[in-house]
Design a protein around this motif. Structure first.
Motif, short mmCIF file in Angstrom:
data_model
loop_
_atom_site.label_atom_id
_atom_site.label_comp_id
_atom_site.label_asym_id
_atom_site.label_seq_id
_atom_site.Cartn_x
_atom_site.Cartn_y
_atom_site.Cartn_z
N GLU A 153 0.52 11.09 -1.90
CA GLU A 153 2.16 12.01 -0.51
C GLU A 153 3.36 10.69 -1.53
N THR A 154 2.82 9.89 -1.54
CA THR A 154 4.18 8.12 -1.40
C THR A 154 3.93 9.00 -2.97
N ASP A 155 5.88 9.62 -2.99
CA ASP A 155 6.19 9.34 -4.66
C ASP A 155 7.40 8.35 -4.94
N ILE A 174 1.60 7.56 -10.00
CA ILE A 174 0.13 8.58 -10.91
C ILE A 174 0.48 9.27 -11.49
N HIS A 175 1.93 10.05 -11.03
CA HIS A 175 2.45 11.24 -11.40
C HIS A 175 3.31 10.47 -12.85
N LEU A 176 3.82 10.23 -13.08
CA LEU A 176 4.70 8.89 -14.22
C LEU A 176 4.13 8.92 -14.89
N PHE A 234 1.31 0.75 -17.33
CA PHE A 234 1.96 1.81 -16.30
C PHE A 234 1.40 0.95 -14.93
N SER A 235 1.35 -0.17 -15.02
CA SER A 235 0.63 -1.42 -14.11
C SER A 235 2.35 -0.75 -12.99
N ALA A 236 3.16 -0.81 -13.33
CA ALA A 236 4.81 -0.38 -12.30
C ALA A 236 4.61 0.72 -12.37
N GLU A 287 -8.22 6.25 -4.10
CA GLU A 287 -6.98 5.86 -3.70
C GLU A 287 -5.35 6.76 -4.54
N LEU A 288 -6.10 7.70 -5.23
CA LEU A 288 -4.84 8.18 -5.56
C LEU A 288 -4.62 9.35 -4.99
#
Length: 1567
Positions: free
Chosen positions: A941-943, A859-861, A854-856, A935-936
């Motif tokens: 907002e930033t996708d 959150i959605h992915l 999940f590092s790169a 933080e999430l």
């Protein structure tokens, strides 16, 4: 050629036994006593053979091997095959001698005696027929027909023996040539009879009940094998006749990999690897008990490849010894010619003595030219055979070494790579440089021992010709040889420094091309262009040194023989009583030319030998470096399990044996799909580590006291802080770390008979692994995901959906068939990571190891991957999963948790266990989870994924799609043209690019071009004059040196000769310098023009032309222009002029030679025409097959842990062997094509020597000019093939000039404006007022408008937002302010000045812009903020403070002068964008344009940026192009665009009142 013998035709009958001797037909003393009858008897076998074989040859027969489809004319299977060909060739040569002897003897008779030469002629025809007949029988496998040959050899042997006995009885002495010839022929016929008997003995085709059956070799049954050199007969081997179809077919269609096929088995990398490996292992065993000694690679190489090297050396010795036939024959011909001229009275005819002594025979003026011709043919054949054998052996060695290195890479200890003991660069050097060094050393190897012999022989012969004075010349050569070595070492140094500067220049050019948009927008292109030019100047300086030493090397090679000849002949003239004879002069001249070659080569060979020694040292170090432990980690080690498996020993040993690594073998050990009840606790544990201490090779434990278990079929999570050893634990389990203590136990399942049944579809110990750093292959997306597993459409779709890859795949031009990786399209980190995770999920394995997947990912992915990929896809499959992660919010999903801290296990158990047993740790986790959740919310907002896809889309379109469409259009057009006129295309392929050559030559300047041509012509004229003067000098009457007039003449001749030699030496230097100088000037001008043209090119050019393509012009093509064209051009002009001056000189000496030159010229034209096309194709194939091989090595070294975890070593090895073989076959065909050419041009040269000699003898010139003609004829032989080779090379190299020239025709941006820069106010634009009046914009003249009739008015200091959907024209409007696009209608007026009237540099230097992608250049922070060096430090610190970077920069070493690495990689994306903001502030422009400047940065940085814009830029006009509408809600003015039209223009608050308006819609959808 013997027609001239019959000058006096006598009017008498021609009879077999002659009609001048009545006793010729007398048989009273016995039939066999009659010489004529014995000669007639010798005709019988030849007539018999011709009578039997001709009908068979013409009628033909059905092949017995028709059941097996094989290559025609290649199945050579009769024993003694090569010996038969050698004996037959020897027989043919002896027949030629017999014919010549007969004809010469016949001239001594009063009438013609046909019996003297007719049987020999028939014997020659019969021997030729015999070998043709044999070849046809062998290839069609019809052995019974060999009986005819058997009978022929017996009959010929018997008749020749009778003749020999007859001569013995007559007491014919051994000195008589006919006796020697007959004796030799008896031996040859006897040997051929023995060969035939041996064929009967082995094949049993007659006289035996059961004939032996034979099968064609595997290679010949495989029609894919097209390299036939090892299989064809000796004649085809020697002349490369089998290459004819390929070389001729190149004219019809280009040669591709399919045309050259596969390598024969004996030449494949695997075969040679096995040989070398066995030899190396043998060496290892020898030194096993001697710790100080290391195994010798040299001895291993000798064991594996010594025999072909010895064979090649033998050929080379034979060729070198035959090479001395030239000077000796020149001496003999000139001397015998002189004698003939001096005593022209012909020897009286003596019918009573029909026998000719060997001495008389060789004294005949026509015999020596024929012998010289045959010697040249043989010498060149042996020489080319030697070259071919060494090249083939070199290629085989390289293949074996590459396989050896690759095998070692796959077993290399991970700590070696991670601790920096063995870097990727070193591995790449081993593959690309060291193996090639050894291959080249092997190519030159025979020279090492052939050269001393050549030099010694040359000096002895010179001494024989010129006595002591020869030693003076030899001393000159030997003394000047060390200078050659010195020059060679200096050349290597100059080349190295050139390479360093070239790398630096390329780095700078790459930066310019990557940041070209920013450079143009800020008008900084000239600053960066100057920087590249500075580096280029240093590179050119180094190139000048390189050119100087190259010209010195060429000069030495040309001047040494002239100096040696001068010293020798002057010494001879003053120390000897007799005058210099033409025979001596020209033979010694020829010897000097022979002597110079080995001495010139010596420096090269020594240099390569030194390099080879160093390469072997490096190779030994690598081969002896640490290896990974054996595979015990995946074989259940507990004694109980081993005992229970004893009845399945076969299965067990195979499963753990890496000697049989093919993964298909592992299918025998598939796990049962049914879930068996597990009574024992150990059954539920997949992996257990007990008392584990693991190290990265330093001896210090990185992981200590590890006692863990991984439950079967469940999810285990490994958590902990950064650097606590989570990834190391995974790698320790996989066996990548060094085990200091303890063991990793992979459970073998307590096998009972039922559990041992392999009914499932998974391998028991199979692991799928996704590393922390994503690793991709240079392959398609699909190949990266399936990774060698069978393709299952349903599974593939499930995996791509789980990893959210489908939207990314849809963006790629060829979907999942698009090539990615090093040579393909560069994907973002997140996209690469998801492909690696998809690979791990797709594999049908028992266990899946995911290292921080999940590092790169955003959150959605991450959530989607967790839900769909891990919880659904993997858990449903009941696979054992080990997951390393920092995302603690997923802990509740884990069945088992391992918490790590500082290299040891802190806690292990379920989440409930930890909650009850370690409350403190659980609370700490809860705190961290809450922080992550906060933080999430910010990050929601930033996708990130949307941005990644947007970046990918921008990278792909318009660049890839447009380029692709254009390519398709071009291809279609080309196809149509091809269909219409195929011959035109082929004509273009065969045509030399003369126009490009002329462009190249003129780019060096007309003066230098004229100087080069003039000096070249002058030099060759002087060299011809030297030889001409020598001919005149030596042709003078043989006088004693008594009279004064003779002394005067002598001084006169010597003086002129010395002056000419001195002039020749000086001109050698001048010509070599002018060629190099002209090449250097051309290179300088072409690069300068290219750089300026590219840097001033329109931005559309960079959007539609791939970066790699432009960079290629500056790297590979510039390198060819810099370093390869000048020497090729020099060599071509030199060899062409040498050949032309030689032809001119021979024609001057004997004008009849011109008549014979016509057919030879026609043959030469066609040879070069066919060769050039084939050579070009094969050269391209060799180049194109090299890159994939090198890339495969580097990608294997990078993905070592992944390959080993998946256990795919066998597949990768196989791929490496295929790539090596593909490259080797291309190189082998290229070298075979070169041999094909050289054999033909050498034979042509031999024909020229023969015709020159014969015409000279007929024409009867002065003996001096005869020697001169022959000397020049021999020179042609050496240089003809170089003319064609250099022509072919130049044609390929001119492709680089053509590519560079194609960029030079590009249109530049119009930098000139209608206004003079001095008319523009210095502080413009002061206010920042912008009027957009009816603006229409397009990217190019032939494209549709992207903005149509846009009208807007922006007041000074207003904050303006521009929004719209993707493709609406937002970015195009921002580019229009800078005139980066074509404004074809309307205008933009800033502070009262129409921007179209301004010079581009002025306009762009007065505006500021912040782009979406933050670009920094390597250098200092100061350079990045102010490359023009206009601002004070205070101003720069102020800008950094505004951008909130001051404290960070102050903390760096050097402050403002702190280093920025390439692309600004040592700063985060957010920091880079803030630097760009500071850069915009430094400019102090009243207009700032922000083009989606916050798109690729985090929320915190975006807030800083927005805050700065509101405060620091409060009095400036700011135009913001928004990727999120929320950014421009506070703007004074909003422009909403749709399809290039301005739809709405008002304040944001007013536009929001329109419910159905575009802006309102965008706000609602948050686009």
């Amino acid at each position: 050629m013997f027609v001239s013998v019959y000058i006096k035709i006598e009017a008498m009958k021609v009879a077999f036994c002659g009609n001048d001797n009545t006793s010729a037909y007398n048989v009273s003393a016995g039939v066999l006593k009659n010489v004529c009858f014995v000669d007639a008897l010798n005709l019988v076998p030849h007539v018999f053979l011709l009578f039997i074989t001709f009908p068979i040859l013409f009628i033909g027969w059905g092949s017995q091997s028709s059941k097996v489809q094989i290559h025609h004319n290649t199945w050579l299977h009769f024993p003694g095959h090569n010996l038969r060909w050698i004996l037959t060739f020897t027989l043919l040569f002896v027949h030629v001698c017999e014919i010549a002897e007969g004809i010469v003897s016949d001239t001594r008779m009063n009438s013609h005696h046909l019996h003297l030469f007719l049987p020999a002629m028939m014997g020659f025809v019969a021997a030729t027929t015999a070998i043709v007949y044999y070849h046809n029988i062998e290839t069609s496998n019809f052995p019974k027909l060999l009986l005819a040959l058997f009978l022929y050899w017996i009959m010929a042997f018997v008749t020749k023996t009778i003749k020999l006995i007859r001569y013995c009885e007559d007491g014919v002495p051994l000195s008589q040539l006919r006796f020697c010839i007959t004796g030799i022929m008896v031996i040859l016929y006897g040997l051929l009879m023995a060969v035939e008997i041996n064929v009967i003995r082995v094949r049993k085709y007659v006289f035996f009940m059961n004939p032996q059956k034979v099968k064609p070799p595997e290679d010949l049954q495989d029609l894919g094998v097209r390299f036939l050199q090892p299989f064809v007969n000796l004649l085809s081997k020697a002349t490369y006749w089998w290459m004819n179809p390929l070389i001729i077919s190149a004219h019809k269609k280009p040669i591709d990999l399919k045309a050259i096929g596969k390598l024969p088995i004996a030449m494949r990398a695997l075969t040679n690897y096995v040989c070398l490996k066995e030899a190396y292992e043998e060496q290892k065993k020898k030194v096993a008990n001697q710790p100080n000694r290391i195994p010798s690679i040299w001895l291993a190489m000798y064991r594996a490849f010594g025999r072909p090297i010895l064979l090649s050396s033998t050929f080379r010795y034979l060729a070198d010894l035959l090479g001395f036939a030239g000077p000796l024959c020149i001496s003999g011909i000139v001397r015998s010619f002189q004698n003939t001229n001096q005593n022209y009275t012909t020897s009286a005819k003596d019918p009573s003595n029909p026998y000719l002594s060997s001495q008389d025979f060789f004294r005949n003026v026509y015999v020596l030219p024929v012998l010289l011709f045959l010697a040249l043919i043989l010498q060149r054949t042996f020489l080319q055979a030697s070259y071919y054998v060494t090249i083939e052996t070199g290629i085989n060695l390289r293949g074996a070494l590459l396989a050896m290195i690759y095998n070692k890479i796959l077993r290399l200890s991970t700590s070696n790579l991670s601790m920096g003991e063995m870097t990727l660069g070193q591995i790449n050097n081993l593959v690309a440089i060291e193996t090639n060094q050894l291959m080249w050393f092997l190519f030159l190897c025979p020279n090492l021992w052939a050269m001393p012999v050549q030099i010694i022989m040359g000096v002895i012969l010179l001494y024989y010709l010129l006595k002591e004075s020869a030693l003076v010349g030899a001393a000159v050569i030997v003394l000047l040889a060390p200078i050659q070595y010195f020059i060679a070492t200096k050349l290597a140094e100059a080349q190295k420094s050139t390479l360093d500067y070239s790398t630096e220049r390329l780095k700078k050019t790459n930066e310019i091309l990557k940041g070209i948009k920013l450079l143009k927008l800020y008008a900084w292109e000239h600053i960066f262009c100057t920087s590249v030019e500075e580096t280029r100047t240093k590179e050119l300086k180094s190139l000048k040194t390189f050119a100087l030493y190259t010209s010195l090397s060429i000069f030495m090679n040309a001047a040494i023989p002239i100096a040696a000849v001068l010293a020798t002949f002057v010494t001879y003239e003053y120390t000897n009583d007799t005058t210099l004879q033409p025979a001596q002069a020209f033979a010694s001249l020829s010897l000097f030319h022979i002597l110079v070659t080995p001495l010139f080569l010596l420096s090269t060979v020594v240099r390569f030998a030194v390099k080879a020694i160093i390469s072997v040292q490096k190779l030994n170090e690598f081969l002896l470096s640490d290896e990974i432990g054996e595979d015990n980690w995946r074989s259940a080690e507990s004694s109980v399990t081993y005992e229970s498996c004893k009845k399945h020993t076969g299965l067990y040993t195979k499963a753990i044996n890496r000697k049989h690594p093919l993964r298909h073998q592992l299918n025998t050990y598939e796990q049962s799909s049914g879930r068996h009840p597990r009574p024992l606790e150990i059954d539920d544990t997949a992996i257990q580590v007990t008392n584990g201490y693991f190290s990265w090779g330093s001896g210090l434990a990185t992981l200590s006291n590890i006692n863990i278990k991984i439950p079967t079929g469940q999810m285990t999570m490994i958590v902990g802080q950064v650097g606590c050893g989570k990834s190391s634990l995974l790698l320790a389990i996989l066996g990548e770390m060094q085990t200091l203590e303890g063991k990793v136990h992979w459970n073998n399942i307590n096998e009972t008979d039922s559990s041992c049944e392999a009914t499932g579809s998974r391998n028991r110990y199979s692991v799928a692994y996704a590393a922390q750093k994503p690793w991709l292959l240079n392959a398609t997306v699909e190949e990266n995901i399936i990774f060698g597993s069978p393709f299952n459409k349903q599974r593939y779709k499930a995996v791509t959906d789980a990893c959210s890859l489908q939207p990314d795949i849809d963006l790629l031009p060829f979907g999942d068939q698009t090539e990615i990786g090093e040579r393909g399209i560069n994907l973002s980190g997140g996209q690469r990571q998801r492909i690696c995770v998809a690979r791990a999920l797709y594999q049908n394995t028992n266990m899946v190891f995911l290292d921080d997947p999940f590092s790169a990912l955003d959150i959605h992915l991450s959530d989607h991957l967790m839900q769909e990929g891990i919880l659904k896809f993997l858990q449903e499959d009941k696979r054992t999963l080990v997951l390393v992660t920092h995302k603690l919010q997923y802990l509740p999903h884990a069945d088992w948790i391992i918490a790590m801290k500082d290299g040891y296990v802190l806690r292990e158990g379920t989440l409930k266990d930890i909650q009850t047993k370690d409350v403190e740790l659980y609370e700490h986790w809860k705190t961290l989870m809450n922080r992550q959740d906060q933080e999430l919310e910010k990050d929601m907002e930033t996708d990130q994924t949307t941005l990644e896809r947007k970046t990918l889309r921008r990278a792909m379109y318009p660049r890839e799609s447009k380029a692709q469409l254009e390519d398709e259009d071009e291809e279609e057009e080309e196809e149509e043209e091809d269909d219409d006129n195929m011959s035109t295309v082929m004509r273009l392929r065969t045509k030399m690019p003369w126009k490009t050559c002329w462009r190249y030559l003129t780019s060096g300047g007309f003066f230098l071009l004229f100087l080069m041509i003039f000096s070249k012509l002058l030099k060759h004229s002087v060299i011809v004059a030297i030889d001409y003067w020598l001919a005149r000098w030596t042709s003078r009457d043989n006088e004693t040196k008594a009279s004064d007039s003779t002394d005067q003449k002598q001084s006169y001749h010597v003086a002129v000769f010395s002056v000419l030699c001195g002039a020749g030496i000086i001109l050698c230097l001048i010509t070599s310098l002018t060629v190099e100088w002209m090449g250097l000037t051309a290179a300088k001008n072409l690069h300068h023009n290219l750089l300026n043209k590219i840097i001033l090119g329109p931005i559309r050019f960079f959007d539609t032309t791939p970066l790699g393509l432009i960079l290629n012009r500056f790297s590979a093509d510039t390198n060819i222009i810099d370093q390869h064209i000048p020497p090729t051009l020099e060599s071509l002009t030199r060899s062409t002029l040498l050949c032309l001056s030689a032809i001119g000189m021979i024609s001057y000496a004997t004008p009849w030679f011109l008549v014979t030159l016509v057919p030879l010229g026609v043959a030469f034209y066609f040879i070069q025409k066919y060769f050039r096309v084939a050579s070009k194709d094969l050269q391209e194939l060799d180049d194109s097959t090299q890159l994939p091989l090198l890339c495969h090595f580097s990608e294997t070294a990078e993905g070592l842990t992944t390959i080993r975890a998946f256990r795919h070593e066998a597949r990768f090895k196989q791929h490496m062997l295929e790539l090596t073989d593909t490259n080797n076959i291309a190189y082998l065909f290229l070298s075979a094509a070169n041999r094909w050419l050289e054999v033909r041009t050498d034979y042509l040269g031999a024909c020229i020597v023969l015709t020159a000699a014969v015409t000279s003898i007929i024409y009867e010139p002065d003996s001096g000019f005869l020697g001169l003609g022959l000397l020049y004829a021999l020179t042609i032989t050496n240089y003809l093939n170089w003319v064609v080779r250099n022509l072919a090379d130049l044609e390929v190299q001119m492709g680089a000039v053509k590519k560079v020239n194609s960029f030079l025709t590009m249109e530049s941006e119009n930098y000139e404006g209608t206004m003079d820069p001095s008319q523009v106010p210095k502080d413009w634009p002061q206010e920042g007022e912008i009027k957009i009046e009816n603006l229409c914009v397009r990217y190019e003249n032939n494209l549709k408008p992207v903005l149509k009739h846009v009208k807007a008015y922006i007041k000074p200091g207003q904050k303006v937002g521009i929004c719209g959907r993707t493709g609406s024209g937002k970015s195009s409007l921002s580019l229009a302010f800078f005139r980066m696009v074509d404004i074809f209608d309307g205008r933009i007026v800033i502070d009262g000045i129409d921007i179209c009237k301004l010079p581009l540099h002025t306009l762009r230097s007065r505006l500021s812009i912040i782009l979406q992608d933050p670009i920094l250049f390597s250098g200092s922070i100061r350079f990045n903020l102010d490359p023009e060096c206009k601002c004070t430090d205070d101003r720069l610190w102020e800008a950094l403070e505004i951008a909130q970077l001051k404290n960070m920069v102050k903390s760096l070493p050097g402050g403002l002068d702190a280093v920025v690495t390439e692309g600004g990689e040592n700063f985060s994306v957010g920091q880079r964008q803030l630097f760009c903001l500071a850069r915009a502030f430094v400019r102090k422009s009243s207009i700032l344009i922000m083009d989606e400047a916050t798109a690729s940065i985090d929320m915190a940085t975006e807030n800083i940026l927005q805050k700065v814009v509101m405060t620091a830029f409060v009095d400036r006009t700011v135009v913001t192009i928004a990727h999120r509408v929320s950014q421009i809600l506070d703007s004074d003015l909003v422009l909403a665009l749709s399809d290039g039209f301005l739809v709405e223009c008002d304040a944001a608050s007013n536009l929001l009142l329109k419910e159905d308006g575009l802006f309102t819609t965008l706000v609602k959808t948050n686009k």
